[in-house]
Design an enzyme around this catalytic site. Structure first.
Site, PDB file in Angstrom:
ATOM      1  N   LYS A  71       0.814  -1.224   0.000  1.00 45.58           N
ATOM      2  CA  LYS A  71       0.000   0.000   0.000  1.00 45.58           C
ATOM      3  C   LYS A  71       0.842   1.265   0.000  1.00 45.58           C
ATOM      4  O   LYS A  71       1.855   1.347   0.692  1.00 45.58           O
ATOM      5  CB  LYS A  71      -0.926  -0.003   1.226  1.00 45.58           C
TER       6      LYS A  71
ATOM      7  N   GLY B  29       6.534   0.794   5.838  1.00 47.70           N
ATOM      8  CA  GLY B  29       7.434  -0.131   5.143  1.00 47.70           C
ATOM      9  C   GLY B  29       7.491   0.128   3.647  1.00 47.70           C
ATOM     10  O   GLY B  29       8.569   0.070   3.031  1.00 47.70           O
ATOM     11  N   CYS B  30       6.348   0.422   3.045  1.00 39.99           N
ATOM     12  CA  CYS B  30       6.296   0.653   1.597  1.00 39.99           C
ATOM     13  C   CYS B  30       6.974   1.965   1.221  1.00 39.99           C
ATOM     14  O   CYS B  30       7.578   2.076   0.147  1.00 39.99           O
ATOM     15  CB  CYS B  30       4.842   0.647   1.124  1.00 39.99           C
ATOM     16  N   THR B  31       6.893   2.944   2.101  1.00 42.10           N
ATOM     17  CA  THR B  31       7.567   4.220   1.842  1.00 42.10           C
ATOM     18  C   THR B  31       9.074   4.035   1.907  1.00 42.10           C
ATOM     19  O   THR B  31       9.823   4.537   1.055  1.00 42.10           O
ATOM     20  CB  THR B  31       7.116   5.287   2.863  1.00 42.10           C
TER      21      THR B  31
ATOM     22  N   ALA C  10      10.188   2.182  -1.261  1.00 39.10           N
ATOM     23  CA  ALA C  10      10.145   3.058  -2.435  1.00 39.10           C
ATOM     24  C   ALA C  10      11.310   4.052  -2.421  1.00 39.10           C
ATOM     25  O   ALA C  10      11.947   4.302  -3.451  1.00 39.10           O
ATOM     26  CB  ALA C  10       8.817   3.803  -2.481  1.00 39.10           C
TER      27      ALA C  10
END
Length: 204
Positions: free
Chosen positions: A38, A43-45, A48
């Site tokens: 998401k 974690g995804c930030t 990325a």
């Protein structure tokens, strides 16, 4: 889930700018296709931004980076703009691409089970075949592993060098044997004549 040597499932999806990105367009180049749950989550930030920070090195190694999540084009646009991401984020709201790559499945959080996207990365070769798979990715250090694989190195951690065997302590030098002192010589026994004289003197 496709494995190394398998033909990578094709796709044609919109990115954050609304442009359609297809795997067939990228033939002849390596593609780093990473799936994440998401936009704008911690974690995804981090993941990325790690791809962003190493993007020039990944491009230099001949790769195109593509992120994929079930988020909408609008969500991707906001996320990419805020984090300054220089690569495409593909919108897969019906998780069709995630299904094709075997990364849509059951997850659990705080004891609650639900269906969702499992974080994973696929390295696709110029011939359209999967070169490497990272299932259930741990964010820390992941981008470095991908870059290492692209540069021809091993993504696995090198085994720790063995410590040199401890040298045996040199044997203690043998001390020279103590020289025995010669035994003291016994006084010679008195001669019989001397003994007789002594006895005679004692009587006189």
């Amino acid at each position: 889930m496709p494995q190394a040597g398998d033909k990578a499932p094709g796709f044609s999806l919109p990115d954050q700018s609304g442009a359609t990105v297809s795997l067939s367009q990228l033939k002849g180049r390596h593609v780093v296709l990473y799936f994440y749950p998401k936009d704008a989550t911690p974690g995804c930030t981090t993941e990325a931004c790690d791809f962003r920070d190493e993007h020039s090195a990944l491009v230099k190694a001949g790769a195109v980076v593509l992120g994929v999540s079930p988020d909408s084009v609008a969500s991707h646009q906001k996320f990419a703009t805020k984090q300054g991401l220089p690569f495409s984020l593909l919108a897969d709201p019906d998780h069709a691409l995630a299904d094709a790559y075997g990364v849509w499945g059951e997850k659990s959080l705080y004891g609650r089970k639900f269906m969702g996207l499992i974080r994973a990365t696929f390295l696709i070769g110029p011939d359209g075949k999967v070169v490497r798979v990272w299932p259930k990715v741990k964010v820390a250090g992941h981008v470095a592993e991908v870059l290492s694989a692209l540069q021809g190195g091993s993504s696995d951690k090198a085994p720790a060098p063995k410590a040199p065997a401890a040298k045996k302590a040199p044997a203690a030098e043998a001390k020279p044997a103590a020289v025995k002192k010669p035994a003291a010589k016994k006084a010679p026994a008195a001669k019989p004549a001397a003994k007789a004289a002594a006895r005679k003197g004692a009587r006189g």
